[in-house]
Each structure stands twice: as C-alpha cells, then as structure tokens.
Design an enzyme around this catalytic site. Structure first.
Site, PDB file in Angstrom:
ATOM      1  N   ASN A  24      58.370  -9.671 -31.163  1.00  0.00           N
ATOM      2  CA  ASN A  24      59.425 -10.455 -30.521  1.00  0.00           C
ATOM      3  C   ASN A  24      59.460 -11.813 -31.213  1.00  0.00           C
ATOM      4  O   ASN A  24      58.576 -12.638 -31.005  1.00  0.00           O
ATOM      5  CB  ASN A  24      59.120 -10.606 -29.027  1.00  0.00           C
ATOM      6  CG  ASN A  24      60.124 -11.514 -28.333  1.00  0.00           C
ATOM      7  OD1 ASN A  24      61.201 -11.781 -28.872  1.00  0.00           O
ATOM      8  ND2 ASN A  24      59.785 -11.971 -27.137  1.00  0.00           N
ATOM      9  N   TRP A  25      60.483 -12.017 -32.033  1.00  0.00           N
ATOM     10  CA  TRP A  25      60.553 -13.275 -32.792  1.00  0.00           C
ATOM     11  C   TRP A  25      61.008 -14.444 -31.915  1.00  0.00           C
ATOM     12  O   TRP A  25      60.978 -15.594 -32.360  1.00  0.00           O
ATOM     13  CB  TRP A  25      61.535 -13.134 -33.963  1.00  0.00           C
ATOM     14  CG  TRP A  25      61.064 -12.261 -35.075  1.00  0.00           C
ATOM     15  CD1 TRP A  25      59.848 -11.661 -35.217  1.00  0.00           C
ATOM     16  CD2 TRP A  25      61.833 -11.895 -36.241  1.00  0.00           C
ATOM     17  NE1 TRP A  25      59.798 -10.937 -36.392  1.00  0.00           N
ATOM     18  CE2 TRP A  25      61.005 -11.064 -37.036  1.00  0.00           C
ATOM     19  CE3 TRP A  25      63.122 -12.178 -36.674  1.00  0.00           C
ATOM     20  CZ2 TRP A  25      61.449 -10.528 -38.246  1.00  0.00           C
ATOM     21  CZ3 TRP A  25      63.556 -11.635 -37.884  1.00  0.00           C
ATOM     22  CH2 TRP A  25      62.725 -10.833 -38.653  1.00  0.00           C
ATOM     23  N   LYS A  26      61.496 -14.141 -30.717  1.00  0.00           N
ATOM     24  CA  LYS A  26      62.059 -15.191 -29.840  1.00  0.00           C
ATOM     25  C   LYS A  26      63.089 -16.005 -30.634  1.00  0.00           C
ATOM     26  O   LYS A  26      63.794 -15.434 -31.465  1.00  0.00           O
ATOM     27  CB  LYS A  26      60.954 -16.077 -29.270  1.00  0.00           C
ATOM     28  CG  LYS A  26      59.799 -15.261 -28.687  1.00  0.00           C
ATOM     29  CD  LYS A  26      58.901 -16.072 -27.819  1.00  0.00           C
ATOM     30  CE  LYS A  26      57.660 -15.257 -27.490  1.00  0.00           C
ATOM     31  NZ  LYS A  26      56.979 -15.708 -26.310  1.00  0.00           N
ATOM     32  N   HIS A  77      62.641  -9.847 -20.307  1.00  0.00           N
ATOM     33  CA  HIS A  77      61.496 -10.639 -20.791  1.00  0.00           C
ATOM     34  C   HIS A  77      61.285 -11.798 -19.815  1.00  0.00           C
ATOM     35  O   HIS A  77      62.241 -12.356 -19.279  1.00  0.00           O
ATOM     36  CB  HIS A  77      61.767 -11.157 -22.199  1.00  0.00           C
ATOM     37  CG  HIS A  77      60.565 -11.768 -22.831  1.00  0.00           C
ATOM     38  ND1 HIS A  77      60.155 -13.052 -22.550  1.00  0.00           N
ATOM     39  CD2 HIS A  77      59.654 -11.260 -23.698  1.00  0.00           C
ATOM     40  CE1 HIS A  77      59.044 -13.305 -23.222  1.00  0.00           C
ATOM     41  NE2 HIS A  77      58.716 -12.236 -23.931  1.00  0.00           N
ATOM     42  N   GLU A  79      60.774 -14.789 -20.223  1.00  0.00           N
ATOM     43  CA  GLU A  79      61.531 -16.020 -20.547  1.00  0.00           C
ATOM     44  C   GLU A  79      62.982 -15.886 -20.090  1.00  0.00           C
ATOM     45  O   GLU A  79      63.609 -16.871 -19.687  1.00  0.00           O
ATOM     46  CB  GLU A  79      61.405 -16.327 -22.054  1.00  0.00           C
ATOM     47  CG  GLU A  79      59.996 -16.832 -22.374  1.00  0.00           C
ATOM     48  CD  GLU A  79      59.468 -16.479 -23.750  1.00  0.00           C
ATOM     49  OE1 GLU A  79      60.271 -16.163 -24.654  1.00  0.00           O
ATOM     50  OE2 GLU A  79      58.241 -16.503 -23.924  1.00  0.00           O
ATOM     51  N   GLU A 138      53.524  -7.707 -19.210  1.00  0.00           N
ATOM     52  CA  GLU A 138      53.269  -8.997 -19.850  1.00  0.00           C
ATOM     53  C   GLU A 138      52.966 -10.048 -18.784  1.00  0.00           C
ATOM     54  O   GLU A 138      53.899 -10.659 -18.233  1.00  0.00           O
ATOM     55  CB  GLU A 138      54.496  -9.451 -20.642  1.00  0.00           C
ATOM     56  CG  GLU A 138      54.887  -8.512 -21.769  1.00  0.00           C
ATOM     57  CD  GLU A 138      55.614  -9.272 -22.868  1.00  0.00           C
ATOM     58  OE1 GLU A 138      55.141  -9.207 -24.006  1.00  0.00           O
ATOM     59  OE2 GLU A 138      56.615  -9.947 -22.589  1.00  0.00           O
ATOM     60  N   GLY A 151      52.067 -16.550 -24.968  1.00  0.00           N
ATOM     61  CA  GLY A 151      52.138 -17.756 -25.781  1.00  0.00           C
ATOM     62  C   GLY A 151      51.070 -18.785 -25.450  1.00  0.00           C
ATOM     63  O   GLY A 151      51.150 -19.928 -25.878  1.00  0.00           O
ATOM     64  N   SER A 154      49.621 -12.820 -25.906  1.00  0.00           N
ATOM     65  CA  SER A 154      48.616 -13.309 -26.857  1.00  0.00           C
ATOM     66  C   SER A 154      47.829 -12.204 -27.556  1.00  0.00           C
ATOM     67  O   SER A 154      46.640 -12.357 -27.835  1.00  0.00           O
ATOM     68  CB  SER A 154      47.687 -14.319 -26.182  1.00  0.00           C
ATOM     69  OG  SER A 154      48.439 -15.436 -25.721  1.00  0.00           O
ATOM     70  N   GLY A 212      54.516 -11.765 -29.631  1.00  0.00           N
ATOM     71  CA  GLY A 212      55.311 -12.913 -30.045  1.00  0.00           C
ATOM     72  C   GLY A 212      54.645 -13.637 -31.203  1.00  0.00           C
ATOM     73  O   GLY A 212      54.833 -13.291 -32.367  1.00  0.00           O
ATOM     74  N   GLY A 213      53.837 -14.648 -30.879  1.00  0.00           N
ATOM     75  CA  GLY A 213      53.259 -15.536 -31.888  1.00  0.00           C
ATOM     76  C   GLY A 213      52.613 -14.835 -33.069  1.00  0.00           C
ATOM     77  O   GLY A 213      52.883 -15.178 -34.231  1.00  0.00           O
TER      78      GLY A 213
HETATM   79  C1  PEP Z   1      56.146 -12.088 -25.993  1.00  0.00           C
HETATM   80  O1  PEP Z   1      56.933 -12.819 -26.546  1.00  0.00           O
HETATM   81  O2  PEP Z   1      56.564 -11.121 -25.357  1.00  0.00           O
HETATM   82  C2  PEP Z   1      54.713 -12.371 -26.105  1.00  0.00           C
HETATM   83  C3  PEP Z   1      53.860 -11.551 -25.555  1.00  0.00           C
HETATM   84  O3  PEP Z   1      54.348 -13.519 -26.794  1.00  0.00           O
HETATM   85  P1  PEP Z   1      52.854 -13.900 -27.312  1.00  0.00           P
HETATM   86  O4  PEP Z   1      52.365 -12.697 -28.071  1.00  0.00           O
HETATM   87  O5  PEP Z   1      53.074 -15.087 -28.196  1.00  0.00           O
HETATM   88  O6  PEP Z   1      52.030 -14.174 -26.116  1.00  0.00           O
END
Ligand code: PEP
Length: 258
Positions: free
Chosen positions: A10-12, A96, A98, A167, A173, A213, A234-235
């Site tokens: 997920n590049w957000k 998601h 967010e 999640e 994040g 994470s 994500g990250g």
């Molecule tokens: C996400 O964006 O769904 C996510 C899990 O981010 P991260 O891996 O950065 O926690």
C-alpha cells in the site's frame, strides 16, 4: 485446504509516475519468479493507469486505494469501478483505517463498496481493525466482528471472491507490530466467525492478511501463523527491494502447489 499466500504493497499518498515506473520495472522480474504468491500494489490514482499498463502481462495485480460505489454522476473527486476497470485495475482496498478514521467511511459505506467491487469482478481487500483504546478497553472483538459482519451481511459469494486484512490501527505506521500470536489470535477469531456465519468451505477459502508494521525482519514469523495468509504493507513496501524481500518470505512460507 490450501490458500494461496498474498503480499500487497500500500503506497498510500506516495510516488510520482516516474517513481512508480522505476519501482514496477524492478519488481516484475522478481514477481515472475514468485509462483506461489499473489502480489498486489495499491497505488495513488495518478500513477495507477501506468502501473496497470506495466503489470498487465505479469502476476502483479494493479490496485486502487479507494473508489466510490456509484458508477457515474455528480460525485466530485471520486472515481468509479468501471473507470478503474477501464485502466486495467484488478483489485481494490476497501475500508483502510485511514479511509475510516480520516475520511469518515463507516461500515455501511465499506459494505456497499465491497459488494460493488465483487459484482464487477474485482478482488476487494477489506481492512478491519481496532484502535489502541478499543484494545486496551477490551473492545477489540466487538469492533472487529462488527466490521466483518457488516461486510458479510447480504453478501452471497464464494470465499475466494474476498480478502480481509486485519490491521490493528495502533500497529499501522508506528513500528509497533502485533506479536505473531496476537495476529494469529485475531485472524483465527475472524476465520471462526466466517465459519459460524457461513460454512467451512467459505471460511477455508477466504484469505486473511495481517497489516501493521510488517517488515523483512518480522514477516517470516507472522507468515508462519496458521491462519495468516499474507501481508498488507505500507512503509516497508515503499522501497522495491524491501517489498521483494517480503514477497520472498511469503514464497518461502507458502506450501508448494501440486
Ligand atoms: C498499511 O498501510 O495498511 C500498513 C499496514 O502500513 P504499515 O505497514 O506502514 O504499518
């Protein structure tokens, strides 16, 4: 039953078209070698058409981070499922945290979007998860089961038509990963709920990812949990080398297909 592993980036709100091109060009040769893992990249809209074009003949699914459930009309700023299909999108993120927390999407909205995606033949990856306050206050399962039940209501499909991603919001994040046991515990409970509200075939076919994470250093242990079928990242998926490591870990933990 054997479920195929899935690793999704997920590049957000990150990456220009040029950066997306470089990433996907580097990813495709590795993706082609990973025959036991489904892979998806959820990109911003501005580079999604280009990512869909570049991945068209590869095993990587081009994915949208958001859409609206109506097909067209006076919905300024939104894109529809037919518009996404027009540019070659194969999968969509729905709900998601967010989107839920920052943009106010509720369970009813998430359920409508999920149904619309499935109707159109796109694979929805539906995100569920609790806040830190909900977990600390003992309300984790109320929240997560409510989110899952809202999506299941009136949904008449096979288990392979939908993917869930557990999640926990406190782990997204933050670098604060759920322990592999916590991930298994929550995802195992979700699968039990699917079994009780549907049947064994449905529960055994639905893939449930963990997100929060995930990184190369913890992915193997998370993937080794019985009910965890993959990751939504994500990250640690922003750099292609790191995403490739995650795909490799998923490949290594996947049962060989006959
Ligand atoms: C996400 O964006 O769904 C996510 C899990 O981010 P991260 O891996 O950065 O926690």
């Amino acid at each position: 039953m054997t479920r195929r592993s899935m690793m999704a980036a997920n590049w957000k709100m990150n990456k220009t078209v040029r950066e997306a091109q470089d990433y996907v060009a580097a990813l495709i040769p590795h993706a082609t070698d990973a025959s036991n893992v489904d892979m998806a990249v959820f990109t911003p809209l501005t580079c999604l058409g280009e990512v869909a074009r570049m991945t068209e003949d590869s095993p990587v699914l081009a994915g949208a981070q958001n859409f609206y459930f109506e097909d067209s009309g006076a919905f300024t700023g939104e894109v529809s499922i037919p518009m996404l299909q027009d540019i070659g999108v194969k999968t969509v993120l729905v709900g998601h945290s967010e989107r839920r927390e920052v943009f106010g999407e509720d369970d009813a909205m998430v359920a409508r979007k999920t149904k619309r995606a499935i109707e159109a033949g796109l694979l929805p990856v539906v995100c569920v998860g609790e806040t830190k306050e909900e977990r600390d206050g003992g309300g984790m399962w109320d929240k997560v089961s409510g989110q899952v039940n809202a999506v299941l209501e009136g949904l008449d499909v096979g288990g392979d038509a939908i993917v869930f991603a557990y999640e926990p919001i406190w782990a997204i994040g933050t670098g604060d990963t759920a322990s592999p046991e916590d991930a298994q515990d929550a995802i195992g409970q979700i699968r039990k709920l699917l079994r009780e509200s549907r049947d064994d075939a449905f529960a055994d076919a639905v893939r449930i990812l963990y997100g929060g994470s995930v990184k190369p250093g913890n992915v193997a242990e998370i993937m080794s949990q019985e009910d965890v079928d993959g990751g939504l990242v994500g990250g640690a998926a922003l750099e292609v080398d790191s995403f490739v490591e995650l795909i490799q870990a998923a490949e290594d933990s996947a049962p060989d297909e006959e």
